[in-house]
Design a protein around this motif. Structure first.
Motif, PDB file in Angstrom:
ATOM      1  N   LEU A 171      29.091  48.510  57.829  1.00 17.91           N
ATOM      2  CA  LEU A 171      30.034  47.534  58.380  1.00 17.91           C
ATOM      3  C   LEU A 171      30.208  46.341  57.447  1.00 17.91           C
ATOM      4  CD1 LEU A 171      28.946  47.476  62.153  1.00 17.91           C
ATOM      5  CD2 LEU A 171      31.047  48.446  61.213  1.00 17.91           C
ATOM      6  N   VAL A 172      29.094  45.862  56.885  1.00 18.57           N
ATOM      7  CA  VAL A 172      29.165  44.688  56.008  1.00 18.57           C
ATOM      8  C   VAL A 172      29.842  45.043  54.690  1.00 18.57           C
ATOM      9  CG1 VAL A 172      27.817  42.975  54.740  1.00 18.57           C
ATOM     10  CG2 VAL A 172      27.128  43.622  57.052  1.00 18.57           C
ATOM     11  N   SER A 173      29.422  46.134  54.062  1.00 20.46           N
ATOM     12  CA  SER A 173      29.962  46.484  52.743  1.00 20.46           C
ATOM     13  C   SER A 173      31.442  46.842  52.806  1.00 20.46           C
ATOM     14  CB  SER A 173      29.166  47.641  52.138  1.00 20.46           C
ATOM     15  OG  SER A 173      29.249  48.794  52.954  1.00 20.46           O
ATOM     16  N   SER A 174      31.888  47.420  53.919  1.00 15.83           N
ATOM     17  CA  SER A 174      33.296  47.797  54.059  1.00 15.83           C
ATOM     18  C   SER A 174      34.179  46.640  54.516  1.00 15.83           C
ATOM     19  CB  SER A 174      33.431  48.944  55.063  1.00 15.83           C
ATOM     20  OG  SER A 174      33.116  48.501  56.378  1.00 15.83           O
ATOM     21  N   GLY A 175      33.542  45.584  55.022  1.00 13.34           N
ATOM     22  CA  GLY A 175      34.304  44.465  55.564  1.00 13.34           C
ATOM     23  C   GLY A 175      34.633  44.615  57.030  1.00 13.34           C
ATOM     24  N   ALA A 176      34.292  45.778  57.609  1.00 12.66           N
ATOM     25  CA  ALA A 176      34.593  46.014  59.022  1.00 12.66           C
ATOM     26  C   ALA A 176      33.795  45.084  59.938  1.00 12.66           C
ATOM     27  CB  ALA A 176      34.312  47.473  59.382  1.00 12.66           C
ATOM     28  N   MET A 177      32.688  44.549  59.420  1.00  9.30           N
ATOM     29  CA  MET A 177      31.879  43.638  60.238  1.00  9.30           C
ATOM     30  C   MET A 177      32.685  42.429  60.685  1.00  9.30           C
ATOM     31  SD  MET A 177      29.100  42.812  61.747  1.00  9.30           S
ATOM     32  CE  MET A 177      27.681  43.733  61.145  1.00  9.30           C
ATOM     33  N   PHE A 178      33.599  41.949  59.835  1.00  7.03           N
ATOM     34  CA  PHE A 178      34.390  40.771  60.186  1.00  7.03           C
ATOM     35  C   PHE A 178      35.322  41.072  61.357  1.00  7.03           C
ATOM     36  CE2 PHE A 178      33.062  40.147  55.822  1.00  7.03           C
ATOM     37  CZ  PHE A 178      32.607  38.845  55.834  1.00  7.03           C
ATOM     38  N   SER A 179      35.864  42.293  61.379  1.00 12.75           N
ATOM     39  CA  SER A 179      36.703  42.691  62.512  1.00 12.75           C
ATOM     40  C   SER A 179      35.878  42.808  63.786  1.00 12.75           C
ATOM     41  CB  SER A 179      37.387  44.033  62.210  1.00 12.75           C
ATOM     42  OG  SER A 179      38.231  43.925  61.090  1.00 12.75           O
ATOM     43  N   ARG A 180      34.668  43.389  63.651  1.00 12.09           N
ATOM     44  CA  ARG A 180      33.804  43.532  64.815  1.00 12.09           C
ATOM     45  C   ARG A 180      33.420  42.164  65.376  1.00 12.09           C
ATOM     46  NH1 ARG A 180      30.947  48.511  65.579  1.00 12.09           N
ATOM     47  NH2 ARG A 180      29.819  47.346  67.196  1.00 12.09           N
ATOM     48  N   CYS A 181      33.144  41.223  64.484  1.00 11.82           N
ATOM     49  CA  CYS A 181      32.806  39.866  64.940  1.00 11.82           C
ATOM     50  C   CYS A 181      34.004  39.227  65.632  1.00 11.82           C
ATOM     51  CB  CYS A 181      32.345  39.009  63.760  1.00 11.82           C
ATOM     52  SG  CYS A 181      30.720  39.442  63.113  1.00 11.82           S
ATOM     53  N   GLY A 182      35.195  39.439  65.086  1.00 13.08           N
ATOM     54  CA  GLY A 182      36.402  38.896  65.697  1.00 13.08           C
ATOM     55  C   GLY A 182      36.631  39.448  67.085  1.00 13.08           C
ATOM     56  N   GLN A 183      36.323  40.728  67.272  1.00 13.77           N
ATOM     57  CA  GLN A 183      36.450  41.332  68.596  1.00 13.77           C
ATOM     58  C   GLN A 183      35.497  40.696  69.602  1.00 13.77           C
ATOM     59  OE1 GLN A 183      35.804  45.512  67.910  1.00 13.77           O
ATOM     60  NE2 GLN A 183      37.615  45.719  66.609  1.00 13.77           N
ATOM     61  N   GLN A 184      34.412  40.137  69.098  1.00 13.40           N
ATOM     62  CA  GLN A 184      33.441  39.453  69.957  1.00 13.40           C
ATOM     63  C   GLN A 184      33.768  37.959  70.098  1.00 13.40           C
ATOM     64  OE1 GLN A 184      31.052  40.902  71.616  1.00 13.40           O
ATOM     65  NE2 GLN A 184      30.882  42.912  70.640  1.00 13.40           N
ATOM     66  N   GLY A 185      34.913  37.538  69.524  1.00 13.13           N
ATOM     67  CA  GLY A 185      35.302  36.138  69.606  1.00 13.13           C
ATOM     68  C   GLY A 185      34.617  35.255  68.591  1.00 13.13           C
ATOM     69  N   ARG A 186      34.018  35.872  67.572  1.00 16.30           N
ATOM     70  CA  ARG A 186      33.318  35.122  66.525  1.00 16.30           C
ATOM     71  C   ARG A 186      34.051  35.338  65.204  1.00 16.30           C
ATOM     72  NH1 ARG A 186      29.881  36.266  70.479  1.00 16.30           N
ATOM     73  NH2 ARG A 186      28.044  34.953  70.830  1.00 16.30           N
ATOM     74  N   TYR A 187      34.986  34.458  64.925  1.00 16.77           N
ATOM     75  CA  TYR A 187      35.838  34.609  63.757  1.00 16.77           C
ATOM     76  C   TYR A 187      35.191  33.933  62.554  1.00 16.77           C
ATOM     77  CZ  TYR A 187      39.123  35.957  67.368  1.00 16.77           C
ATOM     78  OH  TYR A 187      39.708  36.578  68.435  1.00 16.77           O
ATOM     79  N   LEU A 188      35.187  34.650  61.432  1.00 14.44           N
ATOM     80  CA  LEU A 188      34.527  34.174  60.221  1.00 14.44           C
ATOM     81  C   LEU A 188      35.518  34.110  59.072  1.00 14.44           C
ATOM     82  CD1 LEU A 188      31.300  36.386  60.430  1.00 14.44           C
ATOM     83  CD2 LEU A 188      31.490  33.969  61.034  1.00 14.44           C
TER      84      LEU A 188
END
Length: 225
Positions: free
Chosen positions: A51-68
């Motif tokens: 998730l981190v290396s692909s950048g998908a982690m940022f989308s997952r965080c956004g889905q949780q309301g935690r925008y980075l």
């Protein structure tokens, strides 16, 4: 989801429920817990690292309301960020999900998925600490200064050694508090595993941070020497 998939999901939840009940009754101890713990961390690290290396982690965080604010992460540091997120996610998973009884079969969320979600929730704080550290590093040549000091002490005069020690002190003071703490413990002979226990980091994360702390500093002003 077909009937076969639904049956498999229901059985998976049932098994997870039995496991959790056993873990809670045993106080999270015993061979079964140790095996589950190791497998969960290994599986979680695989997923979170992707998730981190692909950048998908940022989308997952956004889905949780935690925008980075996304910043490029070097591959090696992405692995360390994933390791930190897994460690802190596990603390959440253990303390709130299991001991705090936040997880239950009624949530219809398998344990592994609940754990990954916990790691996603932990990632923003891990990422912000990394951003602060990376963007705030002082550009000083700590390694060269230390090597120079060793040479001066062996071959130079006492006065030279005093001057060089002042340069080392200044370079050391320019590092972040976390980096100073890591280098101090490392130089005192603590192993990566021991430092990890003290600072709640994985040994691999400790190794990477020590390496970065020593290499982070690339220029120490000549006028201070």
């Amino acid at each position: 989801m077909g009937s076969s998939d639904s049956a498999l999901a229901a059985e998976r939840l049932r098994v997870d429920g039995v496991l959790v009940q056993h873990f809670r009754e045993s106080g999270l101890s015993g061979p079964l817990w140790d095996q589950f713990h190791r497998q969960l961390l290994a599986r979680g690290l695989q997923i979170v690292a992707r998730l981190v290396s692909s950048g998908a982690m940022f989308s997952r965080c956004g889905q949780q309301g935690r925008y980075l604010q996304r910043q490029d992460i070097p591959p090696q540091e992405a692995e360390e960020l994933a390791s930190d997120a897994v460690f802190e996610g596990f603390v959440y998973f253990r303390d709130r999900g299991l001991l705090g009884k936040e997880w239950s079969v009624d949530h219809e969320l398998p344990l592994t998925e609940y754990f990954v979600n916990a790691c996603v929730l932990a990632f923003p704080n891990v990422y912000r600490r990394w951003q602060t550290r990376v963007n705030g590093w002082q550009d000083v040549r700590l390694v060269d200064t230390l090597a120079s000091l060793e040479n001066v002490v062996a071959e130079g005069t006492p006065e030279d050694a005093v001057i060089e020690q002042q340069a080392v002190d200044a370079a050391f003071a320019a590092l972040s508090e976390d980096s100073r703490r890591l280098l101090f413990l490392h130089d005192q002979g603590y192993s990566h595993a021991e430092i990890g226990e003290l600072l709640r980091l994985t040994p691999r994360a400790v190794e990477g941070r020590i390496r970065r702390a020593r290499l982070s500093a690339r220029r120490h002003p000549d006028e201070e020497r």
